[in-house]
Design an enzyme around this catalytic site. Structure first.
Site, PDB file in Angstrom:
ATOM      1  N   TYR A  27      -8.923 -10.516   1.797  1.00 50.56           N
ATOM      2  CA  TYR A  27     -10.134  -9.810   2.245  1.00 50.56           C
ATOM      3  C   TYR A  27     -10.953  -9.259   1.087  1.00 50.56           C
ATOM      4  CZ  TYR A  27      -7.459  -5.435   1.712  1.00 50.56           C
ATOM      5  OH  TYR A  27      -6.710  -4.408   1.211  1.00 50.56           O
ATOM      6  N   GLU A  28     -10.355  -9.202  -0.111  1.00 52.40           N
ATOM      7  CA  GLU A  28     -11.125  -8.743  -1.272  1.00 52.40           C
ATOM      8  C   GLU A  28     -12.100  -9.827  -1.751  1.00 52.40           C
ATOM      9  OE1 GLU A  28      -8.639  -6.217  -4.170  1.00 52.40           O
ATOM     10  OE2 GLU A  28      -7.126  -7.266  -2.984  1.00 52.40           O
ATOM     11  N   HIS A  57      -3.594   0.633  -4.834  1.00 58.12           N
ATOM     12  CA  HIS A  57      -3.064  -0.565  -5.507  1.00 58.12           C
ATOM     13  C   HIS A  57      -3.514  -0.547  -6.963  1.00 58.12           C
ATOM     14  CE1 HIS A  57      -1.646  -3.031  -2.018  1.00 58.12           C
ATOM     15  NE2 HIS A  57      -2.469  -2.242  -1.362  1.00 58.12           N
ATOM     16  N   HIS A 103      -7.156   4.226   6.538  1.00 61.77           N
ATOM     17  CA  HIS A 103      -6.427   3.892   5.308  1.00 61.77           C
ATOM     18  C   HIS A 103      -5.713   5.129   4.756  1.00 61.77           C
ATOM     19  CE1 HIS A 103      -5.264   1.461   1.929  1.00 61.77           C
ATOM     20  NE2 HIS A 103      -5.957   2.169   1.062  1.00 61.77           N
ATOM     21  N   HIS A 110      -5.571  -9.298  -2.220  1.00 60.92           N
ATOM     22  CA  HIS A 110      -5.738  -9.661  -0.808  1.00 60.92           C
ATOM     23  C   HIS A 110      -6.877 -10.662  -0.625  1.00 60.92           C
ATOM     24  CE1 HIS A 110      -4.122  -5.495  -0.868  1.00 60.92           C
ATOM     25  NE2 HIS A 110      -3.437  -5.852   0.200  1.00 60.92           N
ATOM     26  N   ASN A 117       1.164   3.089  11.096  1.00 62.80           N
ATOM     27  CA  ASN A 117       0.333   3.545  12.222  1.00 62.80           C
ATOM     28  C   ASN A 117       0.668   2.676  13.430  1.00 62.80           C
ATOM     29  OD1 ASN A 117      -1.104   1.558  10.354  1.00 62.80           O
ATOM     30  ND2 ASN A 117      -2.281   1.326  12.231  1.00 62.80           N
ATOM     31  N   ALA A 141       2.480  -2.202   4.014  1.00 63.19           N
ATOM     32  CA  ALA A 141       2.205  -1.237   5.068  1.00 63.19           C
ATOM     33  C   ALA A 141       1.657  -2.044   6.240  1.00 63.19           C
ATOM     34  CB  ALA A 141       1.175  -0.231   4.594  1.00 63.19           C
ATOM     35  N   SER A 192       0.831  -1.213   0.000  1.00 57.54           N
ATOM     36  CA  SER A 192       0.000   0.000   0.000  1.00 57.54           C
ATOM     37  C   SER A 192       0.857   1.250   0.000  1.00 57.54           C
ATOM     38  CB  SER A 192      -0.885   0.045   1.251  1.00 57.54           C
ATOM     39  OG  SER A 192      -1.830  -0.956   1.212  1.00 57.54           O
ATOM     40  N   MET A 238      -2.343  -7.275   6.503  1.00 57.21           N
ATOM     41  CA  MET A 238      -3.334  -8.139   5.861  1.00 57.21           C
ATOM     42  C   MET A 238      -2.799  -8.788   4.585  1.00 57.21           C
ATOM     43  SD  MET A 238      -6.484  -5.453   6.211  1.00 57.21           S
ATOM     44  CE  MET A 238      -6.578  -4.318   7.600  1.00 57.21           C
ATOM     45  N   SER A 239      -1.494  -8.952   4.486  1.00 56.07           N
ATOM     46  CA  SER A 239      -0.929  -9.482   3.234  1.00 56.07           C
ATOM     47  C   SER A 239       0.357 -10.260   3.526  1.00 56.07           C
ATOM     48  CB  SER A 239      -0.621  -8.320   2.282  1.00 56.07           C
ATOM     49  OG  SER A 239       0.426  -7.524   2.813  1.00 56.07           O
TER      50      SER A 239
END
Ligand code: HPA
Length: 307
Positions: free
Chosen positions: A101-102, A75, A282, A99, A257, A129, A42, A233-234
């Site tokens: 989650y997609e 992305h 995000h 991902h 973060n 990220a 990201s 998440m990746s």
């Protein structure tokens, strides 16, 4: 293996995608044998901007059978082939990753890694990220990944679940050596001694959470207790598949973060802090990634030139 298609079909898709890509880059004697795959996280798509512009060939995911398209802001969704640095090393950049989650299966999200291995890539550099879990980590710092926790994988959501594809690797893939020690040392030497970057580099464990929500406060504490230093998440599915394909892996998190692990303000007592203090977004992730991406680009360019 493939959860919704057979192994044979999946292997066929890999062959087909490889042939299409090879036909597009095959005309360039310099680009047709990329040695390194770089997966841009990201806000880190700028890594592709370090390629020599006159050498670039771009292929959108939508043009490659078997490739899914990236649905996430930040992305793009294309492969960028080009030469990098003084030694003109041919690389393949994945600008825009896929991902879980997609809604994609792990077989779909890791498909590009299998294709890259067939094209002849020997090293994968994975960037992402991530949220800081280790209380010492600050936004804007880097974390070289030395190990991971595949949390969904421990519960059965694993990219190597199903019939093993023997032509790539073994049934029981070891992962104790997943994050190449020599490549990590090279990364540190380049960042500190050669480029003299002042951005802090940590080394730690990446915790893979399936997403798409950012973690609750209690989840941040859980991940910390389990030994995660950063959460994202990746990356982990791609790394596992890369290792299954026999590829060397260098992986890097940009801490965008800081995870909030303190208890929420109480309803029973006066509170010094507001409920939304430190809340992840995000936009914040992309902003921090953009600021740090120049350093990441410089390090990767130099590391690749030493491979
Ligand atoms: N959690 C999960 N994924 C992330 C985060 C986070 O805090 N920041 C960037 N990617």
């Amino acid at each position: 293996m493939a959860e919704n298609i057979s192994v044979e079909e999946y292997l066929q898709q890999i062959k087909h995608a490889t042939a299409i890509i090879e036909s597009r880059i095959g005309g360039s004697s310099e680009l047709k044998h990329p040695r390194v795959m770089i997966i841009c996280g990201s806000g880190l798509g700028g890594i592709a901007d370090t390629l020599d512009p006159s050498s670039i060939i771009e292929i959108s995911y939508s043009e490659i059978p078997g490739f899914k398209t990236s649905t996430v802001q930040g992305h793009a969704g294309k492969l960028v082939f080009g030469l990098i640095g003084a030694n003109k090393v041919p690389v393949m950049c994945m600008v825009g990753r896929l991902h879980f989650y997609e809604g994609y299966t792990f077989q779909q999200t890791t498909f590009p890694v299998r294709v890259a291995s067939k094209i002849g890539v020997s090293t994968v550099i994975v960037t992402n990220a991530a949220g800081g879990i280790n209380a010492e980590y600050k936004a804007g710092e880097l974390m070289l990944i030395e190990d991971h926790i595949n949390f969904p994988g421990l519960a059965g959501w694993h990219p190597l679940r199903g019939p093993n594809m023997e032509e790539f690797g073994p049934r029981f893939q070891p992962l104790s050596d997943a994050y190449d020690h020599e490549l990590r040392k090279l990364f540190v030497t380049v960042a500190k001694d050669e480029l003299k970057l002042t951005r802090k580099i940590n080394e730690g464990t990446y915790f893979f959470a399936a997403g798409p929500t950012f973690e609750s406060r209690a989840e941040v504490r859980l991940i910390r207790t389990l030994g995660g230093d950063a959460v994202g998440m990746s990356t982990v599915p791609e790394v596992i598949v890369a290792r299954h394909c026999g590829l060397r892996v260098l992986a890097l998190s940009l801490i965008t973060n800081e995870g909030v692990g303190e208890k929420p303000p109480s309803a029973l007592h006066e509170n010094p802090k507001a409920l939304d203090e430190g809340m992840a977004s995000h936009d914040e992730v992309l902003e921090t990634a953009n600021e740090a991406s120049k350093d990441v680009q410089k390090i990767i360019e130099s590391v690749v030139n030493k491979l």
